[in-house]
Design a protein around this motif. Sequence first.
Motif, PDB file in Angstrom:
ATOM      1  N   THR A 179       0.937  -1.216  -0.053  1.00 42.36           N
ATOM      2  CA  THR A 179      -0.205   0.029   0.077  1.00 42.36           C
ATOM      3  C   THR A 179       1.114   1.280  -0.058  1.00 42.36           C
ATOM      4  N   PHE A 180       0.129   2.295  -0.466  1.00 44.09           N
ATOM      5  CA  PHE A 180       1.053   3.444  -0.629  1.00 44.09           C
ATOM      6  C   PHE A 180       0.153   4.530   0.117  1.00 44.09           C
ATOM      7  N   GLY A 181       0.289   4.505   1.532  1.00 45.21           N
ATOM      8  CA  GLY A 181      -0.252   5.564   2.295  1.00 45.21           C
ATOM      9  C   GLY A 181       0.583   6.736   2.427  1.00 45.21           C
ATOM     10  N   ALA A 182       0.230   7.842   3.265  1.00 48.21           N
ATOM     11  CA  ALA A 182       1.130   9.242   3.387  1.00 48.21           C
ATOM     12  C   ALA A 182       2.210   8.555   4.024  1.00 48.21           C
ATOM     13  N   ASN A 183       2.658   7.797   4.929  1.00 48.37           N
ATOM     14  CA  ASN A 183       3.892   7.481   5.758  1.00 48.37           C
ATOM     15  C   ASN A 183       4.680   6.750   4.908  1.00 48.37           C
ATOM     16  N   THR A 184       4.101   5.729   4.142  1.00 50.27           N
ATOM     17  CA  THR A 184       5.178   5.077   3.162  1.00 50.27           C
ATOM     18  C   THR A 184       5.572   5.646   1.959  1.00 50.27           C
ATOM     19  N   VAL A 185       4.779   6.563   1.643  1.00 45.88           N
ATOM     20  CA  VAL A 185       5.308   7.407   0.243  1.00 45.88           C
ATOM     21  C   VAL A 185       5.967   8.298   0.797  1.00 45.88           C
ATOM     22  N   SER A 186       6.095   8.866   2.126  1.00 48.86           N
ATOM     23  CA  SER A 186       7.135  10.049   2.421  1.00 48.86           C
ATOM     24  C   SER A 186       8.528   9.261   2.600  1.00 48.86           C
ATOM     25  N   GLN A 187       8.322   8.021   2.966  1.00 43.34           N
ATOM     26  CA  GLN A 187       9.686   7.346   3.191  1.00 43.34           C
ATOM     27  C   GLN A 187      10.364   6.892   1.983  1.00 43.34           C
ATOM     28  N   LEU A 188       9.277   6.685   0.866  1.00 39.70           N
ATOM     29  CA  LEU A 188       9.834   6.086  -0.301  1.00 39.70           C
ATOM     30  C   LEU A 188      10.338   7.298  -1.210  1.00 39.70           C
ATOM     31  N   ARG A 189       9.746   8.348  -1.038  1.00 37.63           N
ATOM     32  CA  ARG A 189      10.314   9.697  -1.658  1.00 37.63           C
ATOM     33  C   ARG A 189      11.662   9.934  -1.066  1.00 37.63           C
ATOM     34  N   LYS A 190      12.039  10.216   0.153  1.00 34.88           N
ATOM     35  CA  LYS A 190      13.331  10.323   0.962  1.00 34.88           C
ATOM     36  C   LYS A 190      14.201   9.318   0.333  1.00 34.88           C
ATOM     37  N   ALA A 191      13.708   7.910   0.322  1.00 28.55           N
ATOM     38  CA  ALA A 191      14.609   6.789   0.047  1.00 28.55           C
ATOM     39  C   ALA A 191      15.225   7.109  -1.400  1.00 28.55           C
ATOM     40  N   VAL A 192      14.366   7.265  -2.420  1.00 33.50           N
ATOM     41  CA  VAL A 192      14.665   7.268  -3.750  1.00 33.50           C
ATOM     42  C   VAL A 192      15.597   8.466  -4.224  1.00 33.50           C
ATOM     43  N   TRP A 427       7.312   3.410  -9.820  1.00 33.75           N
ATOM     44  CA  TRP A 427       7.950   2.483 -10.861  1.00 33.75           C
ATOM     45  C   TRP A 427       8.836   1.330 -10.548  1.00 33.75           C
ATOM     46  N   LEU A 428      10.004   2.032  -9.856  1.00 34.70           N
ATOM     47  CA  LEU A 428      11.044   0.989  -9.703  1.00 34.70           C
ATOM     48  C   LEU A 428      10.511  -0.121  -8.680  1.00 34.70           C
ATOM     49  N   LEU A 429       9.464  -0.205  -7.972  1.00 36.31           N
ATOM     50  CA  LEU A 429       8.711  -1.138  -7.028  1.00 36.31           C
ATOM     51  C   LEU A 429       7.834  -2.160  -7.829  1.00 36.31           C
TER      52      LEU A 429
END
Length: 431
Positions: A179-192, A427-429
Motif C-alpha cells: 500500500t502507498f499511504g502517506a507514511n509509506t510514500v514519504s519514506q519512499l520519496r526520501k529513500a529514492v 515504478w521501481l517497485l
Amino acid sequence: MKNVISQLIDDFHERKLPDPAPRDKQFAEVEGKADVVIGMRRSGKTWFCYQKIIELMASGIKKEAILYLNFEDDRLLAFKVSNFQEILDVYFAKYPEHRKARCYFFFDEIQRIDSWEMFIRRLLDTENVQVFITGSSSKLLSSEIATSLRGRSLTTEIFPFSFMEYLKFHELFPDRPKTFGANTVSQLRKAVKDYLERGGFPEIQKLDRDLRIEVLQGYIDSVLLKDIIERHKVSNIQVLKYLVRHIMNSSGGRFSVNKFFNTMKSISIKCTKNSLYEYLDHLTDAFLFYKVPIHSRSERSRLINPPKIYTIDTGILNAMTFRNSYNYGQLLETMVFMHLRRRGYDVEYVHTKDGREADFLARHGISGETQLIQACWEMSDKKTFERELQGLTSAMDEHSFSTGTIVTWDDETTIENRINVIPIWKWLLQK
C-alpha cells in the motif's frame, strides 16, 4: 605455486565468512554447466558467491567440500594456465574423501588467467564438481566462453543494488510495499532521493559523502587500470580518460566517435578513430557503460545512427561529474534504463518519422513483452513535458502501442486513458 594454493585453501576454510547483503538474484545450478557471474568491479559478485556458500553450508554441505580462490589475490600473480592442475592436486590431497562426493568450486575474477576456459571444460567433464565463476568482463559471455564452453555455462549478471535491494539493505522495507499511504510514500520519496544521490554499489552505502565520492572515483581508476589499460595494453591513457569524462557528462545522450575524434583533433590530442572504437568497446566490456542502439529493422540504420550510452550507476555519475538542476533528468533516465536492464529487457531508443524521440522501447528477453517508456523529470516544466509527451505518443502511433509510460520524479496521473504517468519511487517497485 602448490604451497601458495594450499595456503589459500586453508585460509578460506579457517576464516569466518562475512554476512553478505542478500541479493534478489539466484544461481541457476544446472548439472554439467558452469555458473558464470559477471558485472562491474565492486558491484557485489564476490559477496553473491559468499551468499551461495552460506546457503550451501546451511543445507548441510561441509565447508571443506567448497573451494574458493580469488585470482586477483597478489599471491596468485605468478599463476599461469599450467598451474590449474595443481589446484586439483592440492585440494584432493587435502580431502581425498571428496573425490567421490559432490564438490563446489568458486573461481573469482578467473578471466585474469589466459585459457582458463579449457580448464573449466575439463573440470566439468572429469570431476563431480559444480563450478561457479566470476569476472569483470562481458567477454565471459562471448569470445572466451565460445571457444570451449559453448552450451556449458549459464550466466547471471550482477548490478549495483536495485531500489528494492537498497531499501532492504537500509532496513527501510523488508518487502515490496503493498500500500502507498502517506507514511509509506514519504519514506519512499526520501529513500529514492538518497538512492539517486548515493547509487547502488554495496560498499559505499554507509559512507559519508566525501569518502563515498573518493571510493567511487577509485572504482573508475580500478576499472581503467585493471580491466582496460593492463588487460588490453592501452597506451593512450589521456584520450581514454577524456572519453570517460565526456560520456559521463552526457550520459544518456547519443555518442558519435566521429564528433569526439574531431573534438580531440581540435585541441591537438592525437588519437585514431579505430582506437576510439576499441576504447568504447573496452569500457562497455567492463560494464562501466551500456550502449543503446536506435530501433530499426535496417542494419544500415543501426550502424549509421550513433547509440545512446548510459553509465552503470547514478552514484558514479554524481562522483565523477558536476550536477545541477539541468541534468537531474539524466540521472532519472539512467535509473530507468538500469532498472530495465536488471529486469532482463533489451532496450532501444526510438526516433520517429516526424523527428521526435522516445527514450526506451524495451523488449523482455524471455517473455517477449514490450513497453514504450519516456523519462521526464517533472510535469511542471510545461515545455519539456509536452516535448516528451509528443515523443512518446508519436512512437506509440508509429509502432502500434496502445499504452505507454512516462516515468517522472514525483508526478502521477493518466493521460487520455492510454499513457500512465508514474513517479520513479513507485515504478521501481513494480513487479
